[in-house]
Design an enzyme around this catalytic site. Structure first.
Site, PDB file in Angstrom:
ATOM      1  N   ARG A 170      20.436 -34.418   1.391  1.00  0.00           N
ATOM      2  CA  ARG A 170      19.696 -33.219   1.820  1.00  0.00           C
ATOM      3  C   ARG A 170      19.562 -32.201   0.670  1.00  0.00           C
ATOM      4  NH1 ARG A 170      19.099 -36.158   5.545  1.00  0.00           N
ATOM      5  NH2 ARG A 170      18.984 -35.626   7.746  1.00  0.00           N
ATOM      6  N   SER A 243      18.666 -30.716  12.599  1.00  0.00           N
ATOM      7  CA  SER A 243      20.066 -30.383  12.310  1.00  0.00           C
ATOM      8  C   SER A 243      20.150 -29.005  11.672  1.00  0.00           C
ATOM      9  CB  SER A 243      20.670 -31.385  11.337  1.00  0.00           C
ATOM     10  OG  SER A 243      20.615 -32.679  11.863  1.00  0.00           O
ATOM     11  N   GLU A 339      21.627 -26.198   6.991  1.00  0.00           N
ATOM     12  CA  GLU A 339      20.601 -27.109   6.468  1.00  0.00           C
ATOM     13  C   GLU A 339      19.263 -26.407   6.235  1.00  0.00           C
ATOM     14  OE1 GLU A 339      17.934 -30.107   7.475  1.00  0.00           O
ATOM     15  OE2 GLU A 339      19.580 -31.485   7.858  1.00  0.00           O
TER      16      GLU A 339
HETATM   17  N1  EPU Z   1      27.938 -36.956  17.302  1.00  0.00           N
HETATM   18  C1  EPU Z   1      28.721 -36.416  18.300  1.00  0.00           C
HETATM   19  N2  EPU Z   1      28.236 -35.338  18.975  1.00  0.00           N
HETATM   20  C2  EPU Z   1      27.038 -34.781  18.699  1.00  0.00           C
HETATM   21  C3  EPU Z   1      26.241 -35.316  17.668  1.00  0.00           C
HETATM   22  C4  EPU Z   1      26.717 -36.410  16.979  1.00  0.00           C
HETATM   23  O1  EPU Z   1      29.819 -36.891  18.576  1.00  0.00           O
HETATM   24  O2  EPU Z   1      26.675 -33.818  19.371  1.00  0.00           O
HETATM   25  C5  EPU Z   1      28.419 -38.162  16.626  1.00  0.00           C
HETATM   26  C6  EPU Z   1      27.607 -39.359  17.121  1.00  0.00           C
HETATM   27  O3  EPU Z   1      28.143 -39.926  18.258  1.00  0.00           O
HETATM   28  C7  EPU Z   1      27.656 -40.304  15.956  1.00  0.00           C
HETATM   29  C8  EPU Z   1      27.741 -39.379  14.746  1.00  0.00           C
HETATM   30  O4  EPU Z   1      28.162 -38.099  15.242  1.00  0.00           O
HETATM   31  O5  EPU Z   1      28.807 -41.102  16.005  1.00  0.00           O
HETATM   32  C9  EPU Z   1      26.421 -39.248  14.033  1.00  0.00           C
HETATM   33  O6  EPU Z   1      25.451 -38.765  14.968  1.00  0.00           O
HETATM   34  P1  EPU Z   1      23.884 -39.020  14.798  1.00  0.00           P
HETATM   35  O7  EPU Z   1      23.627 -40.480  14.581  1.00  0.00           O
HETATM   36  O8  EPU Z   1      23.195 -38.367  15.944  1.00  0.00           O
HETATM   37  O9  EPU Z   1      23.523 -38.331  13.457  1.00  0.00           O
HETATM   38  P2  EPU Z   1      23.972 -36.948  12.762  1.00  0.00           P
HETATM   39  O10 EPU Z   1      24.913 -37.255  11.667  1.00  0.00           O
HETATM   40  O11 EPU Z   1      24.414 -35.982  13.788  1.00  0.00           O
HETATM   41  C10 EPU Z   1      22.152 -37.101  10.916  1.00  0.00           C
HETATM   42  C11 EPU Z   1      21.052 -36.270  10.351  1.00  0.00           C
HETATM   43  C12 EPU Z   1      19.849 -36.300  11.279  1.00  0.00           C
HETATM   44  C13 EPU Z   1      19.396 -37.743  11.416  1.00  0.00           C
HETATM   45  C14 EPU Z   1      20.550 -38.581  11.957  1.00  0.00           C
HETATM   46  C15 EPU Z   1      20.249 -40.051  11.974  1.00  0.00           C
HETATM   47  C16 EPU Z   1      22.104 -34.550   9.023  1.00  0.00           C
HETATM   48  C17 EPU Z   1      22.490 -33.126   8.929  1.00  0.00           C
HETATM   49  N3  EPU Z   1      21.502 -34.902  10.155  1.00  0.00           N
HETATM   50  O12 EPU Z   1      22.583 -36.500  12.129  1.00  0.00           O
HETATM   51  O13 EPU Z   1      18.803 -35.568  10.668  1.00  0.00           O
HETATM   52  O14 EPU Z   1      18.287 -37.862  12.285  1.00  0.00           O
HETATM   53  O15 EPU Z   1      21.710 -38.424  11.092  1.00  0.00           O
HETATM   54  O16 EPU Z   1      20.261 -40.530  10.672  1.00  0.00           O
HETATM   55  O17 EPU Z   1      22.317 -35.322   8.088  1.00  0.00           O
HETATM   56  C18 EPU Z   1      17.844 -33.396  10.431  1.00  0.00           C
HETATM   57  O18 EPU Z   1      18.193 -33.428   9.262  1.00  0.00           O
HETATM   58  O19 EPU Z   1      17.229 -32.429  10.914  1.00  0.00           O
HETATM   59  C19 EPU Z   1      18.183 -34.520  11.318  1.00  0.00           C
HETATM   60  C20 EPU Z   1      17.943 -34.516  12.614  1.00  0.00           C
END
Ligand code: EPU
Length: 345
Positions: A170, A243, A339
């Site tokens: 990012r 995010s 972010e």
């Molecule tokens: N999780 C939780 N609770 C939550 C959210 C997530 O426990 O409320 C856990 C999930 O269960 C999972 C892990 O955290 O085990 C990762 O969750 P998720 O796959 O939803 O992805 P994220 O790390 O929360 C990142 C990016 C997203 C992107 C997703 C998929 C960042 C800051 N965010 O989110 O990007 O879509 O991975 O690759 O890196 C964005 O940048 O705006 C965005 C949405």
């Protein structure tokens, strides 16, 4: 004879529909530009008047914390063409104003692969390199060949190769030494004409595992869309900027200590030895998921997303983010970085 579009600079324009958090903010001067020539003309106009310049893409990664002084430019430069192709690869140049998801679908329909994991990300192509958009195991930096931009102070046209962009998670030079110094006009991607599916991201692997159809890039695109639609609110329905926090990168020892206390903590070891923690997990386990504060709140299905339920202000959003950061620091000793970019403070 083709009509050359004229520069149309307006004064005191509402930006509510130009930011996906739907925050009330006004631009002192405002201009939509559809060509690089018009962009350079607009920059010259601002330079003569000694006005600052702010570029907006789709407004899907900004918090407009106040009115914006100077000239606000919405870059709507279109166009998408193949500039080269070779055995199995295709180089595609994409105008900064193209909607990102339409671009992904357009490429997929033509049999140009590589973007399918980046399905449904809001915003425009020109903003994609700024935060090095990434999702479901793929980052733009893996596909990006070059960025073309205009230097705001001089009007000079620059071309940056991938290696010049200082890409990170990012992060890029456009958030570092070139922040507010260039307006991106075009990006060039290296795509392939046979799919190389990337299915290693756990949530995507699970989604695909449940399907019986043969694996194709189109199926991966649809699977990513399904996950996103389930978890991430559509900004057109519930205003948000995706995010709100980055997933923090911590040392191996910090992650190991946290895992002793929280064995179910979600974390991803990185190539450089650091560990990326799922900030969403931290927030959910600190009890933030679904919490509301005035007109704003933490989304019910994905705790990393702050939403505007209607009439919420930038001050409310930023106060909530500050409260969350302090709580995560206190509970887990982890610093969360914002972010989106904050403008107009
Ligand atoms: N999780 C939780 N609770 C939550 C959210 C997530 O426990 O409320 C856990 C999930 O269960 C999972 C892990 O955290 O085990 C990762 O969750 P998720 O796959 O939803 O992805 P994220 O790390 O929360 C990142 C990016 C997203 C992107 C997703 C998929 C960042 C800051 N965010 O989110 O990007 O879509 O991975 O690759 O890196 C964005 O940048 O705006 C965005 C949405």
């Amino acid at each position: 004879m083709p009509v050359t579009p004229a520069l149309d600079i307006q004064q005191d324009v509402a930006l509510t529909t130009y930011n996906t958090l739907a925050l009330a903010s006004r631009a002192e001067y405002f201009c939509r530009v559809t060509t690089t020539e018009l962009l350079r003309e607009a920059l010259g106009w601002a330079r003569n008047k000694r006005l600052s310049v702010t570029c907006l893409g789709g407004g899907s990664n900004v918090v407009l914390a106040g009115d914006l002084k100077g000239l606000v430019l919405v870059i709507d430069i279109g166009g998408l063409q193949v500039v080269d192709h070779n055995d199995g690869t295709v180089q595609v140049s994409i105008g900064a104003g193209n909607n990102w998801d339409e671009t992904v679908r357009h490429c997929l329909a033509r049999g140009w692969y590589g973007l399918e994991n980046l399905a449904l990300i809001p915003g425009k192509a020109g903003a994609a390199p700024i935060q090095n958009i990434g999702a479901y195991g793929v980052e733009l930096s893996e596909l990006l060949r070059a960025v073309r931009a205009v230097e705001i102070d001089t009007g000079e046209i620059l071309t940056l190769a991938n290696a010049d962009c200082s890409f990170g998670y990012r992060d890029s030079i456009f958030k570092g030494s070139l922040e507010n110094r260039v307006a991106i006009t075009e990006i060039t991607l290296d795509l392939t004409t046979t799919p190389h599916l990337r299915l290693d991201y756990p949530a995507l692997a699970r989604e695909i595992g449940g399907l019986s159809s043969p694996l194709t890039a189109e199926l991966v695109y649809e699977a990513v869309c399904s996950i996103r639609r389930r978890k991430l609110p559509d900004p057109a329905v519930l205003p948000n900027v995706g995010s709100f926090f980055k997933n923090p990168l911590v040392g191996h020892d910090v992650a190991a200590a946290l895992l002793v206390e929280h064995p179910e903590l979600v974390c991803f070891p990185q190539d450089d030895g650091r560990v990326k923690l799922a900030a969403g997990w931290l927030l959910e386990h600190a009890g933030w998921k679904g919490r509301r504060s005035g007109g704003v709140g933490v989304h019910m299905d994905q705790a990393l997303v702050l939403v505007n339920y209607g009439g919420g202000s930038a001050q409310q959003i930023l106060a909530l983010a500050t409260e969350i950061r302090a709580d995560i620091q206190k509970r887990f000793g982890v610093n969360l970085e914002l972010e989106p970019k904050i403008l107009g403070l």
